[in-house]
Design a protein around this motif. Structure first.
Motif, PDB file in Angstrom:
ATOM      1  N   PRO A 136       0.811  -1.223   0.000  1.00 48.24           N
ATOM      2  CA  PRO A 136       0.000   0.000   0.000  1.00 48.24           C
ATOM      3  C   PRO A 136       0.849   1.281   0.000  1.00 48.24           C
ATOM      4  CG  PRO A 136      -0.964  -1.601   1.486  1.00 48.24           C
ATOM      5  CD  PRO A 136       0.369  -2.159   1.052  1.00 48.24           C
ATOM      6  N   ALA A 144       0.802   3.909  -3.042  1.00 51.89           N
ATOM      7  CA  ALA A 144       0.479   5.315  -2.788  1.00 51.89           C
ATOM      8  C   ALA A 144       1.562   6.229  -3.352  1.00 51.89           C
ATOM      9  CB  ALA A 144       0.313   5.549  -1.291  1.00 51.89           C
ATOM     10  N   TYR A 195      -3.844  12.339  -4.548  1.00 47.99           N
ATOM     11  CA  TYR A 195      -3.276  12.858  -3.303  1.00 47.99           C
ATOM     12  C   TYR A 195      -4.059  12.328  -2.097  1.00 47.99           C
ATOM     13  CZ  TYR A 195      -0.926  16.018  -0.123  1.00 47.99           C
ATOM     14  OH  TYR A 195      -0.177  16.525   0.901  1.00 47.99           O
ATOM     15  N   ALA A 196      -5.384  12.325  -2.198  1.00 50.12           N
ATOM     16  CA  ALA A 196      -6.220  11.831  -1.093  1.00 50.12           C
ATOM     17  C   ALA A 196      -5.943  10.358  -0.824  1.00 50.12           C
ATOM     18  CB  ALA A 196      -7.702  12.052  -1.411  1.00 50.12           C
ATOM     19  N   GLN A 197      -5.802   9.563  -1.889  1.00 49.78           N
ATOM     20  CA  GLN A 197      -5.489   8.141  -1.707  1.00 49.78           C
ATOM     21  C   GLN A 197      -4.120   7.980  -1.057  1.00 49.78           C
ATOM     22  OE1 GLN A 197      -6.020   6.816  -5.767  1.00 49.78           O
ATOM     23  NE2 GLN A 197      -7.946   5.810  -5.248  1.00 49.78           N
ATOM     24  N   ALA A 220      -2.643  10.117   0.902  1.00 47.53           N
ATOM     25  CA  ALA A 220      -2.723  10.616   2.277  1.00 47.53           C
ATOM     26  C   ALA A 220      -3.352   9.604   3.226  1.00 47.53           C
ATOM     27  CB  ALA A 220      -3.502  11.929   2.313  1.00 47.53           C
ATOM     28  N   GLU A 221      -4.090   8.631   2.695  1.00 44.50           N
ATOM     29  CA  GLU A 221      -4.656   7.577   3.536  1.00 44.50           C
ATOM     30  C   GLU A 221      -3.584   6.617   4.036  1.00 44.50           C
ATOM     31  OE1 GLU A 221      -7.755   5.578   1.401  1.00 44.50           O
ATOM     32  OE2 GLU A 221      -8.957   7.406   1.188  1.00 44.50           O
ATOM     33  N   VAL A 222      -2.459   6.536   3.334  1.00 40.23           N
ATOM     34  CA  VAL A 222      -1.421   5.549   3.639  1.00 40.23           C
ATOM     35  C   VAL A 222      -0.122   6.206   4.092  1.00 40.23           C
ATOM     36  CG1 VAL A 222      -0.058   3.657   2.661  1.00 40.23           C
ATOM     37  CG2 VAL A 222      -2.422   3.960   1.958  1.00 40.23           C
ATOM     38  N   THR A 242       2.250   9.264   5.763  1.00 39.80           N
ATOM     39  CA  THR A 242       2.243  10.350   6.746  1.00 39.80           C
ATOM     40  C   THR A 242       2.522  11.674   6.023  1.00 39.80           C
ATOM     41  OG1 THR A 242       4.614  10.277   7.185  1.00 39.80           O
ATOM     42  CG2 THR A 242       3.209   8.764   8.483  1.00 39.80           C
TER      43      THR A 242
END
Length: 151
Positions: free
Chosen positions: A85, A89, A110-112, A114-116, A118
Motif C-alpha cells: 500500500p 500510494a 493525493y487523497a489516496q 494521504a490515507e497511507v 504520513t
C-alpha cells in the motif's frame, strides 16, 4: 541532428545545486521511514513516464543492485497486487505529479496517498518526484548517452 550542450557540464554550479536538492530529498525520505528501494521505484516510474533513457538505465541498475525483481511489471503496477500500500500510494502520487492530470484526478491521487502516507512521507515523495523530473529534463535536454549497461 544538432549536437546538444550538456547543461550539467556547462553550468556545474546549477547542476550541483540540483544534486544537493536530490540528496536532501533522499534524506527526507529516509527520515520519514521510506526505504531506498521505494525512492528508486519512484525514480524509475517517473523516468518511464518521461521516457528518459539515461535515468531509466541508471535507476534500473540501482534497483537490480537492491535485489528488486518486479521491474517488468512496474509500468502496470496498479494492475497487480505486487506492490505494498505504501509503494502503491507513492507510485500513484508520483504519476499524478509527473503527468499533471486534471485537478480532480490529482486531488484523488493525493487523497489516496494521504490515507497511507504520513505528512512527512507525502512531502518526501513529492520532493523525490520533483528532483527526478528535473534530472529527467537535464538528461533528455542534453541527450545524455546511455552507455555501460550491465546485463
Amino acid at each position: 541532428m544538432t549536437e546538444r550542450v550538456f547543461v550539467d557540464k556547462q553550468h556545474p554550479r546549477a547542476y550541483q545545486a540540483l544534486l544537493d536538492v536530490a540528496k536532501a530529498a533522499r534524506a527526507a525520505a529516509r527520515e520519514a521511514g521510506l526505504d531506498r528501494g521505494l525512492v528508486e521505484l519512484v525514480n524509475l516510474r517517473v523516468s518511464q513516464l518521461n521516457r528518459c533513457a539515461y535515468c531509466l538505465a541508471l535507476h534500473t541498475e540501482a534497483l537490480h543492485k537492491l535485489g528488486e525483481t518486479r521491474l517488468a511489471v512496474l509500468p502496470a503496477w496498479d494492475e497487480t497486487d505486487l506492490f505494498s500500500p505504501v509503494e502503491s500510494a507513492a507510485l500513484r502520487l508520483a504519476e499524478s505529479l509527473t503527468t499533471l492530470p486534471d485537478t480532480a484526478a490529482q486531488d484523488a491521487a493525493y487523497a489516496q496517498a494521504a490515507e497511507v502516507l504520513t505528512p512527512d512521507q507525502l512531502s518526501a515523495v513529492e520532493w523525490v518526484v520533483v528532483t527526478i523530473n528535473a534530472f529527467n529534463r537535464v538528461s533528455i535536454g542534453s541527450r545524455h548517452p546511455v552507455t555501460g549497461l550491465s546485463a
